[in-house]
Design an enzyme around this catalytic site. Structure first.
Site, short mmCIF file in Angstrom:
data_model
loop_
_atom_site.label_atom_id
_atom_site.label_comp_id
_atom_site.label_asym_id
_atom_site.label_seq_id
_atom_site.Cartn_x
_atom_site.Cartn_y
_atom_site.Cartn_z
N GLU A 1 -109.86 4.70 -40.68
CA GLU A 1 -110.47 5.30 -39.50
C GLU A 1 -111.01 4.17 -38.63
O GLU A 1 -111.88 3.42 -39.04
CB GLU A 1 -111.64 6.20 -39.87
CG GLU A 1 -111.31 7.42 -40.69
CD GLU A 1 -112.56 8.22 -41.00
OE1 GLU A 1 -113.60 7.98 -40.35
OE2 GLU A 1 -112.51 9.07 -41.89
N ASP B 1 -123.66 9.35 -36.14
CA ASP B 1 -123.67 8.02 -36.73
C ASP B 1 -125.07 7.62 -37.16
O ASP B 1 -126.04 7.76 -36.40
CB ASP B 1 -123.14 6.98 -35.74
CG ASP B 1 -121.67 7.20 -35.40
OD1 ASP B 1 -120.99 7.84 -36.22
OD2 ASP B 1 -121.22 6.74 -34.35
#
Length: 295
Positions: free
Chosen positions: A72, A83
């Site tokens: 990824e 995140d």
């Protein structure tokens, strides 16, 4: 081919191209690992452009060379919704360096050339502003397999579903422990490649332990119709990867890999060679946990 050249998106008569009928490259790799090696896929994440463009290309190549099957590649974004602090810091460094989306195809090509399956993980706003068709075209030409879109749900993904079918790209949607059975069904029907099962609510980050929640989510998602379910968020070491890999089709690791490239002050390690060596060591260790998950 430039970003604005749309010739590959239409027939000579000007009509849009139809569906590209080819197997999912991500699902094909997952199935290959299951049937030939009786193990899940190891999926590693790194943000592009961190700590700089050249090193990030070397880093994704390092992942493949040390056991990652699927990579990824994250597009740094200034306002992330999922995140954690480690990935946020790495992404901020990339943004401060002036990283541009167009450069990410270097990393895609590097992963493909090394034998890995390249995915891009991105918030949808970045893809939208680049141009959905243009991005899909350029990504496919670079050897890309598909996108993971954490903030795009199938209900609002009509353009992406159409364009991804046109270019034969995978589309990975996310589910979480609080997803209803109805939601799991919608995601499973529209995903291509795999469904990304978040091991817990909240943002990414390393954890000391993984509870039983992800296993229940994997079971429910399969019951809802998903062919492949991979688990991420919180998987931090070989032991956790081994546990998750015993029931999931793929083990996704991000923060623990990004962490190897940061120093104790949250800055990129000055010695790039040493940083890549640390990344290789951590990747190989987690890869061993994935390989032995079903033994």
């Amino acid at each position: 081919m430039t970003q604005h050249d749309q010739s590959t998106a239409a027939t000579p008569s000007g009509q849009p191209l139809g569906i590209k009928h080819q197997p999912s490259p991500t699902a094909a790799r997952i199935d290959e690992l299951k049937t030939q090696h009786n193990r899940p896929a190891f999926i590693g994440y790194l943000p592009f452009g961190f700590p700089d463009t050249a090193t990030s290309v070397d880093a994704v190549r390092t992942l493949v060379e040390n056991g990652c099957d699927i990579v990824e590649i994250g597009l740094p974004y200034s306002d992330p919704v999922m995140d954690g602090p480690v990935i946020q810091r790495a992404s901020q460094i990339a943004i401060e360096n002036g990283e541009r989306i167009a450069n990410v195809f270097q990393a895609v090509e590097a992963v493909a050339a090394a034998g890995g399956v390249p995915l891009i993980m991105s918030y949808w706003n970045l893809i939208f502003h680049y141009g959905v068709d243009a991005f899909a075209r350029d990504f496919a030409n670079a050897g890309g397999a598909g996108l993971i879109t954490p903030d795009l749900i199938p209900d609002e993904a009509g353009e992406w579903i159409e364009v991804s079918d046109r270019y034969g790209l995978d589309r990975v949607f996310m589910v979480s422990p609080d997803s209803t059975d109805k939601r799991l069904g919608i995601v499973s029907r529209n995903a291509r490649g795999f469904v990304y099962a978040a091991s817990r609510m909240g943002v990414t980050g390393e954890r000391d332990a993984i509870d039983v929640g992800p296993q229940t989510l994997v079971r429910r998602t399969r019951e809802a119709g998903a062919d492949h379910v991979c688990v991420g968020i919180g998987v931090s070491n070989a032991e956790q990867a081994q546990l998750v890999g015993s029931y999931a089709d793929g083990v996704i690791v991000g923060s623990a890999l990004v962490h190897t490239l940061l120093d104790g002050n949250g800055n990129a390690k000055a010695d790039r060679g040493a940083a890549l060596a640390d990344l290789a060591k951590t990747t190989a260790s987690i890869a061993e946990g994935v390989r032995t998950a079903r033994q």
